[in-house]
Design an enzyme around this catalytic site. Structure first.
Site, mmCIF file in Angstrom:
data_model
loop_
_atom_site.group_PDB
_atom_site.id
_atom_site.type_symbol
_atom_site.label_atom_id
_atom_site.label_comp_id
_atom_site.label_asym_id
_atom_site.label_seq_id
_atom_site.Cartn_x
_atom_site.Cartn_y
_atom_site.Cartn_z
ATOM 1 N N ALA A 128 0.806 -1.223 0.000
ATOM 2 C CA ALA A 128 0.000 0.000 0.000
ATOM 3 C C ALA A 128 0.841 1.275 0.000
ATOM 4 O O ALA A 128 0.393 2.305 0.478
ATOM 5 C CB ALA A 128 -0.939 -0.023 1.201
ATOM 6 N N HIS A 225 0.152 6.323 4.109
ATOM 7 C CA HIS A 225 1.584 6.033 4.310
ATOM 8 C C HIS A 225 2.396 7.129 3.623
ATOM 9 O O HIS A 225 2.194 7.404 2.434
ATOM 10 C CB HIS A 225 1.971 4.697 3.689
ATOM 11 C CG HIS A 225 1.272 3.524 4.291
ATOM 12 N ND1 HIS A 225 1.430 3.135 5.593
ATOM 13 C CD2 HIS A 225 0.396 2.645 3.742
ATOM 14 C CE1 HIS A 225 0.695 2.073 5.837
ATOM 15 N NE2 HIS A 225 0.051 1.749 4.723
HETATM 16 N N1 LIG Z 1 2.257 -6.274 1.886
HETATM 17 C C1 LIG Z 1 1.287 -5.448 2.256
HETATM 18 O O1 LIG Z 1 1.334 -4.250 2.003
HETATM 19 C C2 LIG Z 1 0.099 -5.987 2.975
HETATM 20 C C3 LIG Z 1 -1.049 -5.190 3.097
HETATM 21 C C4 LIG Z 1 -2.132 -5.722 3.751
HETATM 22 C C5 LIG Z 1 -2.073 -6.987 4.312
HETATM 23 N N2 LIG Z 1 -0.950 -7.722 4.224
HETATM 24 C C6 LIG Z 1 -0.834 -9.045 4.841
HETATM 25 O O2 LIG Z 1 -1.470 -10.003 4.018
HETATM 26 C C7 LIG Z 1 -1.996 -11.049 4.821
HETATM 27 C C8 LIG Z 1 -3.435 -11.333 4.428
HETATM 28 O O3 LIG Z 1 -4.237 -10.162 4.596
HETATM 29 P P1 LIG Z 1 -5.832 -10.236 4.469
HETATM 30 O O4 LIG Z 1 -6.318 -8.819 4.512
HETATM 31 O O5 LIG Z 1 -6.234 -11.086 3.323
HETATM 32 O O6 LIG Z 1 -6.202 -10.969 5.845
HETATM 33 P P2 LIG Z 1 -7.573 -11.699 6.219
HETATM 34 O O7 LIG Z 1 -7.619 -11.716 7.707
HETATM 35 O O8 LIG Z 1 -8.715 -11.112 5.482
HETATM 36 O O9 LIG Z 1 -7.362 -13.192 5.683
HETATM 37 C C9 LIG Z 1 -6.391 -14.066 6.179
HETATM 38 C C10 LIG Z 1 -6.860 -15.489 5.958
HETATM 39 O O10 LIG Z 1 -5.785 -16.380 6.305
HETATM 40 C C11 LIG Z 1 -6.369 -17.528 6.917
HETATM 41 N N3 LIG Z 1 -5.308 -18.228 7.657
HETATM 42 C C12 LIG Z 1 -4.739 -17.903 8.840
HETATM 43 N N4 LIG Z 1 -3.773 -18.779 9.168
HETATM 44 C C13 LIG Z 1 -3.720 -19.692 8.164
HETATM 45 C C14 LIG Z 1 -2.924 -20.825 7.913
HETATM 46 N N5 LIG Z 1 -1.969 -21.221 8.759
HETATM 47 N N6 LIG Z 1 -3.132 -21.537 6.782
HETATM 48 C C15 LIG Z 1 -4.089 -21.160 5.905
HETATM 49 N N7 LIG Z 1 -4.900 -20.080 6.090
HETATM 50 C C16 LIG Z 1 -4.698 -19.346 7.201
HETATM 51 C C17 LIG Z 1 -7.498 -16.971 7.764
HETATM 52 O O11 LIG Z 1 -8.430 -17.979 8.110
HETATM 53 C C18 LIG Z 1 -8.067 -15.897 6.833
HETATM 54 O O12 LIG Z 1 -9.088 -16.408 6.013
HETATM 55 C C19 LIG Z 1 -1.832 -10.597 6.285
HETATM 56 O O13 LIG Z 1 -0.717 -11.226 6.856
HETATM 57 C C20 LIG Z 1 -1.569 -9.129 6.178
HETATM 58 O O14 LIG Z 1 -0.733 -8.683 7.237
HETATM 59 C C21 LIG Z 1 0.128 -7.251 3.541
#
Ligand SMILES: NC(=O)c1ccc[n+]([C@@H]2O[C@H](COP(=O)([O-])OP(=O)(O)OC[C@H]3O[C@@H](n4cnc5c(N)ncnc54)[C@H](O)[C@@H]3O)[C@@H](O)[C@H]2O)c1
Length: 274
Positions: A128, A225
């Site tokens: 982001a 950000h």
């Molecule tokens: N790089 C970036 O800029 C950025 C931005 C936003 C989010 N993220 C990261 O991306 C990831 C996903 O974000 P999101 O918004 O989709 O989150 P979310 O909470 O909507 O979805 C996460 C999913 O992962 C599942 N999960 C948890 N542990 C698991 C496992 N061991 N095996 C399989 N599934 C599992 C959960 O049940 C959930 O459905 C997070 O770690 C978040 O921190 C990164």
């Protein structure tokens, strides 16, 4: 040997806001270059809900091992303590990984080395923020100063044990307040789901002097950000006013789009920017 018409097989671990957004986009817009061959979520209801929205049927996998076996590229989009282990498993199987949880990959020299040895890629989207292209280029020479200031509304920061430890009640904050200032390791440790962009900047810049500030206010509408950098190249300031993901207020919509664009570049072989 892969032919010109070969479609890259994509496995998606995590069917939340980002995983689902990417899967749906692939079916609708990237179906000439890739296809989703597996989805897995630790919460089976999430995987089934995503499956119901996709045309391609029978792709819910029973575990990560099976998913990895049936893909060329694994997309990691989970919020878990086992994230790094899962990424390592895919790299050991010589599969490319597109990792969203960049915060989990700080201090991962060994993993990056393994990917090089196994001739597979670790793809880390910008997420982001704007400016990662310039940060990568600038890092080839001296970066004198680099800072990230993140502004998030209180509801986007909730659930972090940091606030309890510090005795900060987010509901009582009425005006713009700095809630954290420190280095990237501490930011990622204290805000594991909020500050992946800080890890991305740290990995892209390799700067030892990188500083992170987190601010909140009930008046903020979305996640912002701001990156400021000064170095041998000159000066840069970028500011991204993000709209939150409709399905997860902790994630910005641009992060989903950034993940999709990174995947698109990988599958089409056209890389734009640094
Ligand atoms: N790089 C970036 O800029 C950025 C931005 C936003 C989010 N993220 C990261 O991306 C990831 C996903 O974000 P999101 O918004 O989709 O989150 P979310 O909470 O909507 O979805 C996460 C999913 O992962 C599942 N999960 C948890 N542990 C698991 C496992 N061991 N095996 C399989 N599934 C599992 C959960 O049940 C959930 O459905 C997070 O770690 C978040 O921190 C990164």
């Amino acid at each position: 040997m892969k032919t010109a018409n070969y479609k890259v097989k994509i496995g998606i671990v995590g069917c939340g806001a980002i995983g689902s957004g990417i899967a749906k986009y692939i079916e609708k817009n990237l179906n000439k270059d890739c296809k989703v061959t597996g989805i897995f979520d630790i919460d089976i209801r999430q995987a089934r809900a995503l499956q119901a929205k996709l045309k391609r049927k029978g792709i819910v996998k029973k575990d990560v091992t099976t998913l990895i076996k049936h893909c060329d590229c694994m997309i990691e989009a989970i919020n878990s303590t086992t994230t790094k282990k899962i990424i390592k498993q895919a790299i050991e199987a010589k599969k490319t990984v597109l990792a969203m949880s960049v915060g989990k990959l700080l201090n991962s020299r060994n993993l990056f080395k393994l990917a090089r040895e196994n001739k597979c890629y670790i793809l880390l989207p910008s997420g982001a923020i704007a400016g990662v292209d310039a940060i990568k280029a600038a890092s080839l020479k001296k970066i004198k100063k680099i800072t990230l200031t993140t502004r998030k509304p209180p509801q986007g920061l909730k659930g972090n044990p940091y606030f309890e430890k510090q005795g900060i009640d987010l509901d009582k904050i009425k005006k713009e307040t700095v809630v954290f200032e420190g280095d990237v390791a501490s930011a990622v440790k204290n805000f594991p789901q909020n500050i992946n962009v800080a890890a991305t900047i740290a990995l892209a810049s390799e700067a030892k002097n990188f500083k992170v500030k987190i601010m909140t206010s009930p008046h903020y509408k979305g996640n912002t950000h701001e990156v400021e950098m000064e170095g041998d190249f000159g000066r840069m300031t970028t500011r991204t006013d993000n709209i939150a993901c409709p399905d997860n207020p902790k994630s910005s919509y641009l992060a989903v789009l950034s993940g999709i664009q990174t995947l698109k570049q990988y599958c089409t072989g056209i890389l734009i920017g640094t």
